[in-house]
Design a protein around this motif. Structure first.
Motif, PDB file in Angstrom:
ATOM      1  N   HIS A  51       0.836  -1.212   0.000  1.00 27.28           N
ATOM      2  CA  HIS A  51       0.000   0.000   0.000  1.00 27.28           C
ATOM      3  C   HIS A  51       0.870   1.261   0.000  1.00 27.28           C
ATOM      4  O   HIS A  51       0.650   2.192   0.768  1.00 27.28           O
ATOM      5  CB  HIS A  51      -0.953   0.002   1.210  1.00 27.28           C
ATOM      6  N   ARG A  52       1.856   1.292  -0.923  1.00 29.97           N
ATOM      7  CA  ARG A  52       2.700   2.476  -1.043  1.00 29.97           C
ATOM      8  C   ARG A  52       2.772   2.896  -2.513  1.00 29.97           C
ATOM      9  O   ARG A  52       2.340   2.176  -3.391  1.00 29.97           O
ATOM     10  CB  ARG A  52       4.106   2.210  -0.497  1.00 29.97           C
ATOM     11  N   ASN A  53       3.371   4.089  -2.722  1.00 28.05           N
ATOM     12  CA  ASN A  53       3.506   4.659  -4.069  1.00 28.05           C
ATOM     13  C   ASN A  53       2.153   4.828  -4.753  1.00 28.05           C
ATOM     14  O   ASN A  53       1.977   4.525  -5.935  1.00 28.05           O
ATOM     15  CB  ASN A  53       4.421   3.792  -4.936  1.00 28.05           C
ATOM     16  N   GLY A  54       1.173   5.328  -3.998  1.00 31.57           N
ATOM     17  CA  GLY A  54      -0.129   5.649  -4.576  1.00 31.57           C
ATOM     18  C   GLY A  54      -1.157   4.538  -4.536  1.00 31.57           C
ATOM     19  O   GLY A  54      -2.294   4.759  -4.997  1.00 31.57           O
ATOM     20  N   TRP A  55      -0.853   3.391  -3.994  1.00 33.19           N
ATOM     21  CA  TRP A  55      -1.805   2.289  -3.928  1.00 33.19           C
ATOM     22  C   TRP A  55      -2.586   2.389  -2.604  1.00 33.19           C
ATOM     23  O   TRP A  55      -2.049   2.134  -1.526  1.00 33.19           O
ATOM     24  CB  TRP A  55      -1.092   0.941  -4.017  1.00 33.19           C
ATOM     25  N   ASP A  56      -3.836   2.765  -2.736  1.00 36.58           N
ATOM     26  CA  ASP A  56      -4.703   2.944  -1.551  1.00 36.58           C
ATOM     27  C   ASP A  56      -5.885   1.988  -1.673  1.00 36.58           C
ATOM     28  O   ASP A  56      -6.730   2.150  -2.570  1.00 36.58           O
ATOM     29  CB  ASP A  56      -5.185   4.388  -1.471  1.00 36.58           C
ATOM     30  N   PRO A  57      -5.979   0.980  -0.827  1.00 34.57           N
ATOM     31  CA  PRO A  57      -7.101   0.032  -0.949  1.00 34.57           C
ATOM     32  C   PRO A  57      -8.453   0.623  -0.555  1.00 34.57           C
ATOM     33  O   PRO A  57      -9.494  -0.015  -0.800  1.00 34.57           O
ATOM     34  CB  PRO A  57      -6.693  -1.090   0.018  1.00 34.57           C
ATOM     35  N   ARG A  58      -8.487   1.818  -0.005  1.00 35.87           N
ATOM     36  CA  ARG A  58      -9.767   2.414   0.398  1.00 35.87           C
ATOM     37  C   ARG A  58     -10.459   3.121  -0.757  1.00 35.87           C
ATOM     38  O   ARG A  58     -11.618   3.535  -0.617  1.00 35.87           O
ATOM     39  CB  ARG A  58      -9.522   3.418   1.535  1.00 35.87           C
ATOM     40  N   ARG A  59      -9.795   3.245  -1.889  1.00 34.16           N
ATOM     41  CA  ARG A  59     -10.425   3.916  -3.029  1.00 34.16           C
ATOM     42  C   ARG A  59     -11.534   3.063  -3.615  1.00 34.16           C
ATOM     43  O   ARG A  59     -11.607   1.844  -3.409  1.00 34.16           O
ATOM     44  CB  ARG A  59      -9.379   4.235  -4.094  1.00 34.16           C
ATOM     45  N   HIS A  60     -12.339   3.743  -4.422  1.00 37.40           N
ATOM     46  CA  HIS A  60     -13.422   3.049  -5.102  1.00 37.40           C
ATOM     47  C   HIS A  60     -12.819   2.080  -6.129  1.00 37.40           C
ATOM     48  O   HIS A  60     -11.764   2.346  -6.702  1.00 37.40           O
ATOM     49  CB  HIS A  60     -14.339   4.065  -5.794  1.00 37.40           C
TER      50      HIS A  60
END
Length: 266
Positions: A164-173
């Motif tokens: 979950h780094r470099n722009g990877w966000d699991p909370r996004r749609h």
């Protein structure tokens, strides 16, 4: 006195016959010299040229060496030709890889444009609960792993997804996650296409060098199978006849070609 004459006179005809025979032989020799004066003439230039020419044994040894060299060059030419064919096959394979990666990149770019247009629309609202976030995280990991098995993502990118780094966000749609994923796939395919292009260029240069070496060795093998040109009959600046002038006697002869230089092994 009468006794001495009686002892000598019977041998006179025999001695006369011997002397006449000797005179006849001398006359024949003199006549031969007068009729053909060049038969017994001593030609120093011809004798020296004959001594300078290689003997039959030397010519046979030279012929064996030439045949051995021709066989070695022929074997080297065959190996170089096989190498050239292999290098050309590698180049064609690299060229095909470049084309395939480029087509995949174009498809990824089209997906990015499509998803970017979809992400510009209002996203459906969903309940922001821990279960929803867990579903989004599982969706992101699953789609990223599928893209990795399709060789669309690198190991480093997959590691960033799970970390979950470099722009990877699991909370996004999920739509936003898909857009981020497609952009990462596009960037990875572009890097792969550039690397494949560099490999294709290197393979092309190797194929060109191998082809040039094979052509050179084939030419050398063909030249080695041919007999060398006949050398000039005179290799020394000697006179052909006593009537030759001093300038003709000291004139240098042009160099005689003695084959081609060996080409290192294509």
């Amino acid at each position: 006195m009468r006794t001495v004459l009686s002892a000598v006179l019977p041998d006179v005809p025999r001695a006369a016959a011997i002397w006449l025979s000797l005179l006849g032989v001398v006359a024949v020799i003199v006549a031969g010299l007068l009729l053909r004066p060049g038969r017994l003439r001593f030609d120093a230039g011809a004798r020296i040229r004959q001594a300078a020419m290689p003997s039959q044994l030397e010519l046979a040894e030279e012929e064996r060496e030439r045949a051995r060299y021709a066989a070695e060059v022929a074997v080297a030419a065959e190996r170089a030709t096989a190498t050239a064919r292999r290098r050309r096959a590698e180049w064609l394979a690299a060229q095909e890889e470049v084309e395939q990666v480029w087509q995949a990149y174009e498809a990824a770019e089209a997906d990015v444009r499509r998803l970017a247009a979809a992400a510009a629309l209002p996203l459906p609202r969903t309940a922001r609960t821990p279960a929803e976030y867990a579903d989004r995280e599982r969706y992101l990991h699953r789609t990223a792993l599928d893209a990795y098995w399709r060789r669309e993502l690198s190991v480093e990118q997959l590691s960033d997804v799970f970390a979950h780094r470099n722009g990877w966000d699991p909370r996004r749609h999920p739509v936003e996650q898909e857009l981020v994923l497609r952009r990462a796939v596009r960037d990875n395919l572009l890097a792969r296409q550039q690397a494949a292009r560099e490999r294709e260029q290197a393979a092309w240069r190797a194929a060109e060098l191998a082809a040039a070496a094979a052509r050179s060795l084939r030419d050398e093998a063909f030249a080695a199978t041919r007999r060398p040109a006949e050398e000039a009959p005179s290799v020394l600046p000697l006179a052909e006849s006593p009537r030759s002038s001093a300038s003709e006697q000291t004139r240098e002869l042009p160099p005689v070609a003695r084959g081609r230089a060996a080409v290192a092994a294509y």
